[in-house]
Motif scaffolding. Structure first.
Motif, PDB file in Angstrom:
ATOM      1  N   GLU A 164      -6.366   7.046  -4.180  1.00 56.71           N
ATOM      2  CA  GLU A 164      -5.419   6.167  -3.088  1.00 56.71           C
ATOM      3  C   GLU A 164      -3.968   6.869  -3.149  1.00 56.71           C
ATOM      4  OE1 GLU A 164      -3.979   3.471  -0.616  1.00 56.71           O
ATOM      5  OE2 GLU A 164      -5.913   3.961  -1.123  1.00 56.71           O
TER       6      GLU A 164
ATOM      7  N   PRO B 176       0.869  -5.922   7.618  1.00 52.15           N
ATOM      8  CA  PRO B 176       1.192  -4.529   7.450  1.00 52.15           C
ATOM      9  C   PRO B 176       2.927  -4.424   7.965  1.00 52.15           C
ATOM     10  CG  PRO B 176      -0.010  -4.606   9.658  1.00 52.15           C
ATOM     11  CD  PRO B 176      -0.117  -5.938   9.081  1.00 52.15           C
TER      12      PRO B 176
ATOM     13  N   GLU C 221       2.481  -8.360  -2.116  1.00 54.68           N
ATOM     14  CA  GLU C 221       1.765  -7.608  -1.148  1.00 54.68           C
ATOM     15  C   GLU C 221       1.292  -8.430  -0.154  1.00 54.68           C
ATOM     16  OE1 GLU C 221      -2.414  -4.670  -1.225  1.00 54.68           O
ATOM     17  OE2 GLU C 221      -2.014  -6.259  -2.818  1.00 54.68           O
TER      18      GLU C 221
ATOM     19  N   THR D  36       0.050  -9.600   3.429  1.00 51.31           N
ATOM     20  CA  THR D  36      -1.056  -9.338   4.335  1.00 51.31           C
ATOM     21  C   THR D  36      -0.765  -8.838   5.611  1.00 51.31           C
ATOM     22  OG1 THR D  36      -0.879 -11.742   4.990  1.00 51.31           O
ATOM     23  CG2 THR D  36      -2.346 -11.360   3.461  1.00 51.31           C
TER      24      THR D  36
ATOM     25  N   PRO E 230       1.074  -0.995  -0.076  1.00 45.01           N
ATOM     26  CA  PRO E 230      -0.166  -0.125   0.085  1.00 45.01           C
ATOM     27  C   PRO E 230       0.914   1.201   0.013  1.00 45.01           C
ATOM     28  CG  PRO E 230      -0.725  -1.527   1.728  1.00 45.01           C
ATOM     29  CD  PRO E 230       0.532  -2.100   1.003  1.00 45.01           C
TER      30      PRO E 230
ATOM     31  N   ALA F  88      -9.038  -6.006  -7.197  1.00 46.25           N
ATOM     32  CA  ALA F  88      -9.409  -7.213  -6.411  1.00 46.25           C
ATOM     33  C   ALA F  88      -9.391  -8.157  -7.541  1.00 46.25           C
ATOM     34  CB  ALA F  88     -10.795  -6.995  -5.926  1.00 46.25           C
TER      35      ALA F  88
ATOM     36  N   VAL G 287      -7.777 -10.324  -1.190  1.00 46.66           N
ATOM     37  CA  VAL G 287      -7.183 -11.480  -0.574  1.00 46.66           C
ATOM     38  C   VAL G 287      -7.547 -12.809  -1.171  1.00 46.66           C
ATOM     39  CG1 VAL G 287      -6.946 -12.388   1.679  1.00 46.66           C
ATOM     40  CG2 VAL G 287      -6.999  -9.913   1.522  1.00 46.66           C
TER      41      VAL G 287
ATOM     42  N   GLY H  41      -5.251  -5.333  -3.001  1.00 44.70           N
ATOM     43  CA  GLY H  41      -5.931  -4.535  -2.210  1.00 44.70           C
ATOM     44  C   GLY H  41      -6.836  -5.531  -1.039  1.00 44.70           C
ATOM     45  N   ALA H  42      -7.486  -4.725  -0.150  1.00 50.18           N
ATOM     46  CA  ALA H  42      -8.182  -5.249   0.678  1.00 50.18           C
ATOM     47  C   ALA H  42      -9.295  -6.402   0.252  1.00 50.18           C
ATOM     48  CB  ALA H  42      -8.941  -4.502   1.599  1.00 50.18           C
ATOM     49  N   ASP H  43      -9.862  -6.219  -0.818  1.00 54.26           N
ATOM     50  CA  ASP H  43     -10.815  -7.083  -1.282  1.00 54.26           C
ATOM     51  C   ASP H  43     -10.185  -8.152  -2.272  1.00 54.26           C
ATOM     52  OD1 ASP H  43     -12.822  -5.744  -0.210  1.00 54.26           O
ATOM     53  OD2 ASP H  43     -13.165  -4.315  -1.851  1.00 54.26           O
TER      54      ASP H  43
ATOM     55  N   ARG I 183      -3.495 -13.869  -1.750  1.00 57.85           N
ATOM     56  CA  ARG I 183      -2.736 -13.411  -0.396  1.00 57.85           C
ATOM     57  C   ARG I 183      -3.299 -14.284   0.802  1.00 57.85           C
ATOM     58  NH1 ARG I 183      -3.759  -8.231   0.872  1.00 57.85           N
ATOM     59  NH2 ARG I 183      -5.292  -7.885  -0.776  1.00 57.85           N
ATOM     60  N   TRP I 184      -4.569 -14.800   0.273  1.00 52.68           N
ATOM     61  CA  TRP I 184      -4.938 -15.808   1.532  1.00 52.68           C
ATOM     62  C   TRP I 184      -4.154 -16.886   1.883  1.00 52.68           C
ATOM     63  CZ3 TRP I 184      -5.547 -21.188   0.709  1.00 52.68           C
ATOM     64  CH2 TRP I 184      -5.392 -21.639  -0.488  1.00 52.68           C
TER      65      TRP I 184
END
Length: 778
Positions: A504, A255, A251, A253, A102, A549, A558, A554-556, A562-563
């Motif tokens: 962003e 921070p 990216e 998961t 991010p 996504a 995952v 991004g957050a959506d 990124r899961w």
């Protein structure tokens, strides 16, 4: 075929130590040979018995991107180490990677850590936006990494860093999302044979192709074929991402460190403002603009966006349109087309550059552009109408004035330079700081750009004792990338941009590592209903907001890849064994995905592809999937993650029976064989054929036959290397080389063959190893 080894030739006369060394080669007794139904099945061997928990950890870890063992520098934050290791591993295997952490998460420092390890004392070429060049040099000097910084703008003119080798870092790489631009055309061939590390928090702007074009600067198109992605370009052009992208796009998961939270709000227009907007739209409607509807729509969009910004912006846009009409009239009389400079003068703002490209209809940059010259008779009246509508005041500005009354340090972003000047002149007192490109100041007084931005980076940069530093900085989007403006407590989107990427980037100036604030307020100024309907800005932003996504960003995003990292973190740091397990005996496992079985009885299995390349083995692909009782194989992340969690809940050791393992391995042969076939396939037998590559291959084939007739071994080896290169996937720069060679004359062709880069895209052999087997029995 199976055989019995006769160990009588061994010095010991027994078979106890034959695997360690043979004094003489063993003899195969022919009468002991027996047929093998499926050679692949004989190569699949389940690991030792273990509990479901430790096998689940092994399977989950096999899915995560590889991490390089290199030691990061001490100045890197602990939360950035995993990103650093994954970037290093991707660069070693694929020669390219994209850091998509991010905004404000410290990608500059991670990239410099990578450069320090890969380059040593050699300087690293860095291509960055002009506004960030000084910042990059300063950070690199502080951490002791040698860099040679060049700008995107200079790259557009073909001026690239000389005297550098090895790694190239491209910051804000989303500026290289369009392969038709000059900067892309200059940079892509220059990058051939070099490692490329891309940095962008917002790589997907308008379509998933954006991501593909950036990755192809350093990564070959078939780099992920062993993971099931035949072509990066084809997959992303089809509007979908794949989980394999996690090996290239980094990216995390977790921070990198603490950053401020965002408090989002909106400011809505008043009825007065809505009425003025309707008057302006009606006035603009008097202009014909062009008899071609697409051109008329583009021009009208520029005027409407200016009207949504400020009275000064619409007045400036109408003046530029009048000038464009005069140039068009002169060009028609002279029998020439409008020049690029004339068109750029009208479409000069960052978000309106697309108008320039749409109006240019030939390669020379000055096609026939049809404009309604009779608009010259009414454009002055339209401008007068706009001036009269704004004479009573600017209600949008008053909304901003009320917001700024609390004197909190605020960044105000506009898409128009005229609007920045408009706010600068009317918000005072106290004086407002401002910046548009290279020009900056405080109120009406000019000041160095670096000093103005420094006031919003650190209060100590303010050098006027007894006077409070300015609390408002009004900027165009030129300041929306890469800059650290930690002092800001609020970000105002005075004008909405075309893309969520720009939103962003703006907010990231304040929401970033290093900020001492716990909360940053973000306020969007919503345009009046009439202008919002004409521009469809809200709908455009909503539509484009879902694109990242789809690529797993991004957050959506995952759930795409990124899961995997999140699941590994969830399962913990306990022991992991690539073995076989029974998931809690007769466990009932609820199915969640469409078509998934609602009962147990399936098999959770993982395997990895190991390639032999130049005598060494490396992992080129890793798969975990679910074998349903009906024999279907799936790799859906929701199903796999559910089964992994169910297996991880089984801490006791319950080994499956040999018969259950044999049945599971027999059913697993099909999925393994399919993945092996894909990994061994040539690019153009599975993806869209590249005509230039095919022409070049045919040309090389003729040379191969001629060399074979001459029995020229050296020439044959050289041509085989060239064919290996041509038959694989290519980076963007390599694709340019292929096109040039396909059409080159004989002398240039021979010289070009000598410049073909070495390729190790193909491996000598592929082996399969199971990473875990968990059997769910009814």
């Amino acid at each position: 075929m199976r055989s019995r080894l006769d160990t009588s030739a061994s010095p010991t006369g027994t078979g106890a130590h034959w695997a360690a060394s043979w004094a003489t080669a063993p003899r195969i007794v022919a009468e002991s040979l027996c047929p093998v139904a499926d050679p692949l099945r004989t190569g699949l061997t389940a690991g030792p018995p273990a509990s479901g928990a430790v096998v689940a950890r092994a399977l989950a870890r096999s899915l995560t991107p590889a991490e390089h063992p290199g030691c990061p520098p001490e100045w890197l934050l602990p939360g950035q180490v995993r990103t650093f290791r994954r970037a290093m591993a991707a660069l070693e295997r694929f020669r390219g990677a994209l850091l998509a952490e991010p905004v404000g998460s410290g990608k500059t420092y991670v990239a410099l850590a990578v450069a320090g390890l890969l380059q040593g004392r050699r300087p690293t070429a860095c291509l960055v936006p002009a506004a960030l060049a000084a910042q990059w040099r300063g950070v690199a000097e502080r951490v002791g990494v040698r860099v040679e910084v060049a700008t995107h703008q200079l790259a557009s003119r073909g001026r690239l860093p000389a005297g550098t080798t090895g790694l190239v870092i491209i910051d804000e790489s989303h500026h290289f999302r369009n392969p038709l631009t000059r900067r892309y055309a200059h940079v892509a061939p220059w990058l051939v044979g070099r490692r490329v590390l891309l940095l962008s928090a917002t790589p997907v702007v308008n379509r998933l192709d954006d991501l593909a074009h950036q990755l192809l600067l350093g990564v070959r198109d078939d780099a992920l074929i062993a993971d099931g992605m035949v072509s990066l370009r084809a997959s992303l052009a089809g509007g979908r991402g794949l989980s394999a992208l996690g090996a290239l796009v980094i990216e995390d998961t977790a921070p990198a460190g603490p950053r401020p939270a965002r408090l989002a709000g909106v400011s809505v227009p008043t009825p007065w403002e809505a009425g003025l907007a309707e008057v302006t739209i009606a006035s603009v409607a008097r202009l014909r603009l062009s008899r071609h509807p697409p051109i008329a729509a583009l021009l009208r969009g520029v005027l409407h966006r200016a009207a949504a910004s400020s009275p000064a912006a619409i007045a400036g846009a109408l003046r530029r349109y009048r000038t464009l009409l005069l140039h068009a009239r002169d060009a028609r009389h002279a029998g020439r087309a409008l020049t690029r400079a004339e068109l750029r003068n009208f479409a000069g703002e960052l978000d309106d550059q697309m108008v320039l490209w749409a109006l240019i209809t030939d390669d020379d940059g000055g096609g026939e552009v049809e404009l309604a010259l009779d608009d010259l008779a009414v454009v002055d009246d339209v401008a007068a109408d706009a001036a009269r509508a704004a004479a009573g005041g600017d209600p949008k500005l008053e909304r901003l004035r009320g917001l700024l009354a609390d004197r909190r340090p605020t960044l105000v972003f506009s898409t128009r330079r005229e609007t920045v000047r408009h706010l600068r002149d009317r918000l005072a007192p106290p004086p407002v700081a401002w910046c548009t490109g290279e020009r900056a100041g405080l109120g009406l007084l000019p000041a160095p750009r670096a000093a103005v931005l420094g006031w919003f980076r650190d209060e100590l940069a303010w050098e006027a004792p007894g006077l409070a530093p300015p609390s408002c900085l009004v900027v165009t989007d030129v300041a929306a990338e890469g800059l650290d403006l930690w002092r800001a407590a609020r970000v105002v989107h005075y004008d909405l941009p075309w893309t969520p990427m720009r939103l962003e980037q703006r907010e990231g100036r304040a929401v970033r590592l290093g900020s001492a604030r716990e909360l940053v307020e973000v306020v969007r100024f919503i345009p009046p209903p009439a202008l919002d309907a004409a521009l469809e800005l809200g709908e455009r932003l909503r539509r484009k907001a879902v694109l990242p996504a789809l690529a797993g960003l991004g957050a959506d995003g995952v759930r795409l890849w990124r899961w995997r990292s999140a699941l590994v973190d969830q399962l913990g740091d306990g022991p992991a064994v690539s073995g076989s397990a029974l998931a809690c005996g007769s466990s009932w496992v609820p199915g969640t995905a469409a078509g998934a079985p609602s009962r147990g009885g399936g098999v959770l299995a993982g395997f990895e592809l190991l390639a032999l390349r130049q005598g060494e083995r490396e992992r080129v692909g890793s798969v975990v999937g679910w074998l349903a009782p009906d024999g279907t194989w799936g790799e859906d992340e929701s199903v796999v993650a559910e089964r992994l969690r169910a297996a991880a809940a089984c801490d006791h050791r319950a080994p499956p029976t040999p018969d259950a393992i044999r049945r599971a391995l027999h059913r697993l042969v099909g999925p393994v064989r399919a993945r092996l076939a894909l990994a061994a396939a040539r690019r153009w037998t599975a993806a869209e054929p590249d005509t230039a590559a095919r022409r070049l291959a045919l040309r090389l084939g003729e040379l191969v036959r001629a060399a074979a007739r001459r029995r020229d071994g050296g020439e044959l080896a050289r041509l085989e290397r060239a064919l290996a290169f041509v038959s694989g996937g290519h980076t963007a720069g390599e694709a340019v080389l292929v096109r040039r060679l396909a059409d080159a004359e004989a002398p240039a062709f021979a010289a070009g063959l000598a410049g073909i880069p070495a390729t190790s895209a193909r491996w000598d052999a592929i082996d399969v190893r199971l990473t875990g087997l968990v059997i769910f029995e009814d």
